[in-house]
Design a protein around this motif. Structure first.
Motif, mmCIF file in Angstrom:
data_model
loop_
_atom_site.group_PDB
_atom_site.id
_atom_site.type_symbol
_atom_site.label_atom_id
_atom_site.label_comp_id
_atom_site.label_asym_id
_atom_site.label_seq_id
_atom_site.Cartn_x
_atom_site.Cartn_y
_atom_site.Cartn_z
ATOM 1 N N ASN A 186 -46.715 74.011 -11.659
ATOM 2 C CA ASN A 186 -45.301 74.245 -11.901
ATOM 3 C C ASN A 186 -44.982 75.702 -11.570
ATOM 4 O O ASN A 186 -45.632 76.608 -12.092
ATOM 5 C CB ASN A 186 -44.935 73.942 -13.347
ATOM 6 N N GLU B 205 -41.696 78.548 -10.904
ATOM 7 C CA GLU B 205 -40.270 78.837 -11.053
ATOM 8 C C GLU B 205 -39.997 80.268 -10.615
ATOM 9 O O GLU B 205 -40.873 81.130 -10.730
ATOM 10 C CB GLU B 205 -39.819 78.643 -12.507
ATOM 11 N N SER C 195 -37.389 75.883 -8.359
ATOM 12 C CA SER C 195 -38.674 75.480 -8.931
ATOM 13 C C SER C 195 -39.393 74.544 -7.975
ATOM 14 O O SER C 195 -38.782 73.889 -7.135
ATOM 15 C CB SER C 195 -38.479 74.793 -10.287
ATOM 16 N N LYS D 60 -42.657 71.650 -8.413
ATOM 17 C CA LYS D 60 -43.531 70.960 -9.360
ATOM 18 C C LYS D 60 -44.346 69.908 -8.628
ATOM 19 O O LYS D 60 -43.803 69.132 -7.834
ATOM 20 C CB LYS D 60 -42.705 70.300 -10.471
#
Length: 316
Positions: free
Chosen positions: A86, A88, A103, A105
């Motif tokens: 993940n 960001e 972001s 993921k």
């Protein structure tokens, strides 16, 4: 009578020493394998590797980038088995790309083979004199021995109106406009709106976006057409944006702004001609939506052969 404690036998003393030694050895190994948060130490290393890769993807200007990797052990990380990722960032500010927050993921788990080890080991092997050629050869051999399996990641990124008018995005918009304008139906409509019955506009040598505006879910192109005599014809075009199933950005409903003059009102003339721009096999756009004057683009990044469901669970 006071009861005395029986002395420990030789075997009991030996067992106690082994227990203390094993406990100390276990704690020492844990300190080597795990950090203060009891996470695998290689986790920080591979997070740094992914951080560099993501910065390069974003043109080197990711601000306040945060990367978190999920992995069960150092061994799994060394073998390229990543349970999750993940990332960001707050904004992107580089010569190539301007953007807001976003972001990335991972979709499912990743099996990257020895790719993380190669990213770390390659510069070290060159630095310590192994040689650039032999380092390349060794890296290729490691990739063949443990190939990277196809993997994908969902993404979301925000673009403000000012972002669209800078760097690579401005070039992308100009390429999009050119693709739209090469459509004969739209060219004829523009020529008719301009009163150009001789079709000189259709023979324009090029098109350029002066600026782009966001109007709800539509993108407005304030544009110039370069005519063969060197003059410019200014016009305004708008269209909504959609993602295609094969790495395409589509403009499904382009409209031309027409101003016939008093007493007739200004209006948008539908052209009924969809145009798609090929973005390649890696970038897949699932959705484009308006968020407080910005465009939020979401989709999937596909590395390797695209899975059957390339959207990777991204919802409309």
């Amino acid at each position: 009578a006071e009861e005395g404690r029986a002395p420990l036998s030789r075997g009991e003393r030996s067992s106690g020493v082994r227990s203390v030694a094993c406990s100390a050895w276990t704690k020492a190994l844990e300190r080597v394998r795990l950090d203060k948060d009891r996470q695998p130490r290689l986790k920080k290393v591979v997070e740094g590797v992914f951080g560099v890769a993501i910065r390069l993807m974003l043109g080197g200007g990711a601000q306040n980038l945060r990367v978190q990797v999920e992995a069960s052990s150092n061994r799994q990380i060394a073998m390229g088995r990543i349970a999750g990722l993940n990332a960001e960032w707050d904004s992107v500010n580089s010569v190539l790309l301007q953007a807001g927050s976003g972001s990335i993921k991972s979709v499912g788990s990743w099996d990257l083979g020895l790719l993380p080890a190669i990213f770390v080991g390659f510069p070290l092997s060159v630095l310590f004199g192994f040689g650039f050629f032999w380092s390349i050869l060794l890296s290729a051999a490691l990739l063949l021995a443990a190939p990277v399996k196809p993997f994908s990641a969902s993404y979301t990124i925000l673009f403000s109106q000012s972002d669209l008018n800078t760097g690579a995005l401005k070039l992308l918009l100009t390429a999009s406009l050119d693709a739209i304008m090469r459509n004969s139906l739209l060219g004829a409509a523009v020529a008719a709106a301009a009163g150009d019955l001789q079709g000189t506009l259709q023979s324009a040598t090029g098109f350029k976006v002066r600026s782009a505006d966001i109007d709800g879910r539509k993108l407005v192109f304030n544009s110039d057409a370069e005519l063969p005599d060197g003059s410019l014809f200014s016009f305004t075009l708008r269209s909504s944006l959609q993602g295609g199933g094969n790495g395409e950005l589509t403009f499904p409903d382009p409209e031309l702004f027409v101003s016939p003059g008093w007493p007739l009102p200004d209006f948008w003339l539908p052209v009924f001609s969809a145009v798609a721009l090929d973005l390649g096999s890696t970038i897949r756009i699932a959705q484009v939506e308006s968020r407080q004057g910005s465009l939020a683009v979401s989709g999937v990044l596909v590395f390797g052969k695209a899975p059957e469901d390339w959207r990777g669970g991204v919802e409309d």
